[in-house]
Scaffold this motif. Structure first.
Motif, short mmCIF file in Angstrom:
data_model
loop_
_atom_site.label_atom_id
_atom_site.label_comp_id
_atom_site.label_asym_id
_atom_site.label_seq_id
_atom_site.Cartn_x
_atom_site.Cartn_y
_atom_site.Cartn_z
N ASN A 102 0.83 -1.20 0.00
CA ASN A 102 0.00 0.00 0.00
C ASN A 102 0.87 1.25 0.00
O ASN A 102 1.99 1.24 0.50
N ASN A 103 0.31 2.33 -0.51
CA ASN A 103 1.02 3.61 -0.45
C ASN A 103 1.41 3.92 1.00
O ASN A 103 0.65 3.63 1.94
N ASN A 104 2.57 4.49 1.16
CA ASN A 104 3.17 4.89 2.44
C ASN A 104 3.79 3.74 3.22
O ASN A 104 4.46 3.98 4.23
N MET A 105 3.60 2.49 2.77
CA MET A 105 4.27 1.37 3.45
C MET A 105 5.59 1.09 2.75
O MET A 105 5.74 1.33 1.55
N LEU A 106 6.55 0.58 3.51
CA LEU A 106 7.92 0.48 2.99
C LEU A 106 8.52 -0.88 3.35
O LEU A 106 8.70 -1.19 4.54
N GLY A 107 8.81 -1.68 2.34
CA GLY A 107 9.50 -2.96 2.59
C GLY A 107 8.68 -3.95 3.37
O GLY A 107 9.21 -4.89 3.96
N VAL A 108 7.36 -3.74 3.41
CA VAL A 108 6.44 -4.68 4.07
C VAL A 108 5.25 -4.91 3.14
O VAL A 108 4.96 -4.07 2.29
N ASP A 109 4.56 -6.03 3.29
CA ASP A 109 3.38 -6.27 2.47
C ASP A 109 2.19 -5.50 3.08
O ASP A 109 2.33 -4.89 4.15
N PRO A 110 1.02 -5.51 2.43
CA PRO A 110 -0.11 -4.72 2.95
C PRO A 110 -0.52 -5.10 4.37
O PRO A 110 -1.14 -4.30 5.08
N GLU A 111 -0.18 -6.30 4.81
CA GLU A 111 -0.48 -6.72 6.20
C GLU A 111 0.62 -6.32 7.16
O GLU A 111 0.52 -6.58 8.37
N GLY A 112 1.68 -5.76 6.65
CA GLY A 112 2.78 -5.34 7.53
C GLY A 112 3.88 -6.37 7.71
O GLY A 112 4.80 -6.15 8.51
N ASN A 113 3.81 -7.47 6.99
CA ASN A 113 4.87 -8.48 7.10
C ASN A 113 6.13 -8.00 6.36
O ASN A 113 6.03 -7.55 5.22
N PRO A 114 7.29 -8.11 6.99
CA PRO A 114 8.51 -7.64 6.33
C PRO A 114 8.86 -8.45 5.09
O PRO A 114 8.63 -9.66 5.04
N LEU A 115 9.39 -7.76 4.10
CA LEU A 115 9.79 -8.39 2.84
C LEU A 115 11.30 -8.27 2.68
O LEU A 115 11.91 -7.34 3.21
N LYS A 116 11.87 -9.21 1.92
CA LYS A 116 13.32 -9.19 1.71
C LYS A 116 13.63 -8.58 0.34
O LYS A 116 13.11 -9.05 -0.67
N SER A 117 14.47 -7.56 0.32
CA SER A 117 14.77 -6.91 -0.96
C SER A 117 15.83 -7.67 -1.74
O SER A 117 16.56 -8.51 -1.21
N ASN A 150 6.17 0.18 8.55
CA ASN A 150 4.77 0.38 8.17
C ASN A 150 4.53 1.80 7.67
O ASN A 150 3.54 2.06 7.00
N SER A 151 5.44 2.72 7.99
CA SER A 151 5.31 4.09 7.48
C SER A 151 6.64 4.58 6.93
O SER A 151 7.67 4.52 7.61
N ARG A 152 6.61 5.11 5.73
CA ARG A 152 7.81 5.66 5.11
C ARG A 152 8.30 6.90 5.86
O ARG A 152 9.40 7.37 5.63
N HIS A 153 7.44 7.45 6.72
CA HIS A 153 7.80 8.69 7.41
C HIS A 153 8.51 8.47 8.75
O HIS A 153 8.90 9.43 9.41
N TYR A 155 11.40 8.19 9.74
CA TYR A 155 12.74 8.34 9.17
C TYR A 155 13.85 7.85 10.11
O TYR A 155 14.83 7.29 9.66
N TYR A 156 13.70 8.10 11.39
CA TYR A 156 14.78 7.72 12.31
C TYR A 156 14.89 6.20 12.42
O TYR A 156 15.98 5.63 12.33
N SER A 157 13.75 5.53 12.57
CA SER A 157 13.81 4.07 12.69
C SER A 157 14.25 3.44 11.37
O SER A 157 14.88 2.38 11.35
N ILE A 158 13.93 4.11 10.26
CA ILE A 158 14.43 3.63 8.95
C ILE A 158 15.95 3.79 8.90
O ILE A 158 16.68 2.88 8.50
N ALA A 159 16.45 4.96 9.37
CA ALA A 159 17.90 5.20 9.35
C ALA A 159 18.64 4.17 10.21
O ALA A 159 19.75 3.75 9.88
N LEU A 160 18.02 3.77 11.33
CA LEU A 160 18.66 2.77 12.20
C LEU A 160 18.86 1.43 11.47
O LEU A 160 19.69 0.62 11.87
N GLN A 161 18.09 1.23 10.42
CA GLN A 161 18.22 -0.02 9.67
C GLN A 161 19.37 0.03 8.66
O GLN A 161 19.69 -0.98 8.03
N ILE A 162 20.01 1.20 8.51
CA ILE A 162 21.20 1.29 7.64
C ILE A 162 22.31 0.39 8.21
O ILE A 162 22.77 -0.52 7.51
#
Ligand code: ZN
Length: 388
Positions: A102-117, A150-153, A155-162
């Protein structure tokens, strides 16, 4: 040939392609893979830039960017799981993982399950990984290659995944919310250094670094341009071409590598319907493509370059309401004019200040490039890039 004859001949070709395809497919994953994503870059952004370059050369057409000289051309649909028109996190996820969300979700499926890139899949195969962007690397498109949120916004928790990704090289302009959304978190520079990454501001600093494990290259001006869609280039900052060259130099040629490079500001310029910045950002993106192409020329049998976009932004059209059958590019460089006036005076039309749902172009060259010919969906990239 009779219809029956054609059918038999067609069946023969199909069978032959399956037999050849199987053996070939196993062997066609390139050692060096460049995935170049022009955020928001539709076919007409490319065409407008080439029209402008043609005008500069005194012609009505015929000038080409590097990407359009590539031998393979395809077209890609971009809708998300829940919308006709995608956002960058949903399309980035589709490209990176092969799954629509879904729009605004990042690296997860619409149910929120993590996906592997694909970057993780290639790392498991021994590839060194570079995630590079002209905008912050915790913005949606690059983040889709290393993060789950679950949200592209966030940003900090996304950065921690670097650092959690363990990827080798990251580059972009300064991270968004590097001290957290409320400014009360440990600064990302410290987190990255603690986790073993060398944080370098600019290519010149990187060249002095002896770190061969993990590097995060940030733009020297340390600006974060994500929130206001401004596209202003700073002389202190490295160019797109310099950043991609730095990624190649860092990753080296001994091991296989995968580099995702995003021209992120194309989208921002088009959101603003800013014709000058749109064309400049496309040309900068093409400068980076040129660097990848020069690498390909040195390793033509081992390199694959794919150039595409995550969606179209702005609904740009070559021809508006101002002049019949004419684009007056001489009006592009007029200083001090409102961007809407510039577009009108050149006779470029825009239908939107956000994304549109049209297909985006795909250009490819090199080992396995033929897989990117014709019509595809953004979920098809994963299977066309990761073969093992
Ligand atoms: Zn956008």
């Amino acid at each position: 040939m009779t219809i029956k004859g054609k059918a038999i001949f067609g069946a023969f070709l199909y069978a032959a392609s399956i037999i050849c395809g199987c053996t070939r497919e196993e062997n066609t994953q390139a050692k060096y893979i460049f995935l170049m994503i022009g955020d928001g870059m539709g076919a007409s952004h490319v065409a407008a830039t080439e029209s402008y370059l043609s005008y500069k050369a005194g012609k009505n057409g015929g000038e080409q960017l590097t990407c359009t000289t590539f031998p393979v051309y395809g077209t890609c649909t971009t809708h998300s799981a829940n919308k006709h028109i995608t956002c960058s996190s949903a399309s980035g996820t589709a490209i990176a993982t092969g799954v629509k969300t879904n729009n605004n979700m990042l690296g997860v499926d619409p149910e929120g399950n993590p996906l592997k890139s694909m970057a993780y899949a290639l790392k498991e195969q021994g590839y060194r990984i570079g995630i590079t962007s002209s905008v912050p690397v915790n913005h949606a498109t690059p983040a889709a290659f290393y993060a789950n949120s679950n949200s592209r916004h966030d940003y900090y928790s996304i950065a921690l995944q670097i650092p959690a990704s363990n990827f080798d090289f990251f580059a972009g302009s300064a991270l968004i919310d590097r001290n957290g959304a409320d400014g009360d978190k440990e600064t990302m520079d410290d987190v990255l250094e603690r986790e073993g990454y060398d944080v370098c501001y600019g290519v010149s600093e990187l060249k002095e670094s002896s770190d061969t494990d993990g590097v995060v290259l940030l733009s020297p001006s340390q600006r974060s341009r994500a929130l206001n869609y401004e596209v202003k280039y700073d002389e202190k900052d490295d160019t797109s071409a310099e950043v991609l060259q730095a990624a190649i130099d860092f990753l080296g040629e001994n091991d296989p590598f995968f580099i995702m490079y995003e021209g992120g500001e194309i989208d921002w310029a088009a959101h603003s319907n800013d014709l000058n910045s749109t064309i400049e950002s496309i040309m900068r993106f093409d400068d980076a493509i040129k660097v990848a192409y020069e690498f390909y020329l040195r390793h033509p049998d081992e390199t694959l370059i794919i150039v595409t976009a995550d969606h179209e932004t702005g609904g740009i059209a070559l021809g508006g309401q101002a002049h019949h059958y004419e684009l007056r590019w001489e009006n592009l460089d007029a200083d001090g004019k409102d961007s809407a006036d510039v577009s009108r005076d050149v006779n470029i039309g825009w239908t939107s200040d956000t994304h549109t749902g049209g297909p985006v172009p795909v250009f490819a060259i090199g080992k396995g490039a033929e897989r990117f010919s014709g019509r595809m969906d953004n979920t098809d990239f994963y299977g066309k890039i990761v073969l093992k």
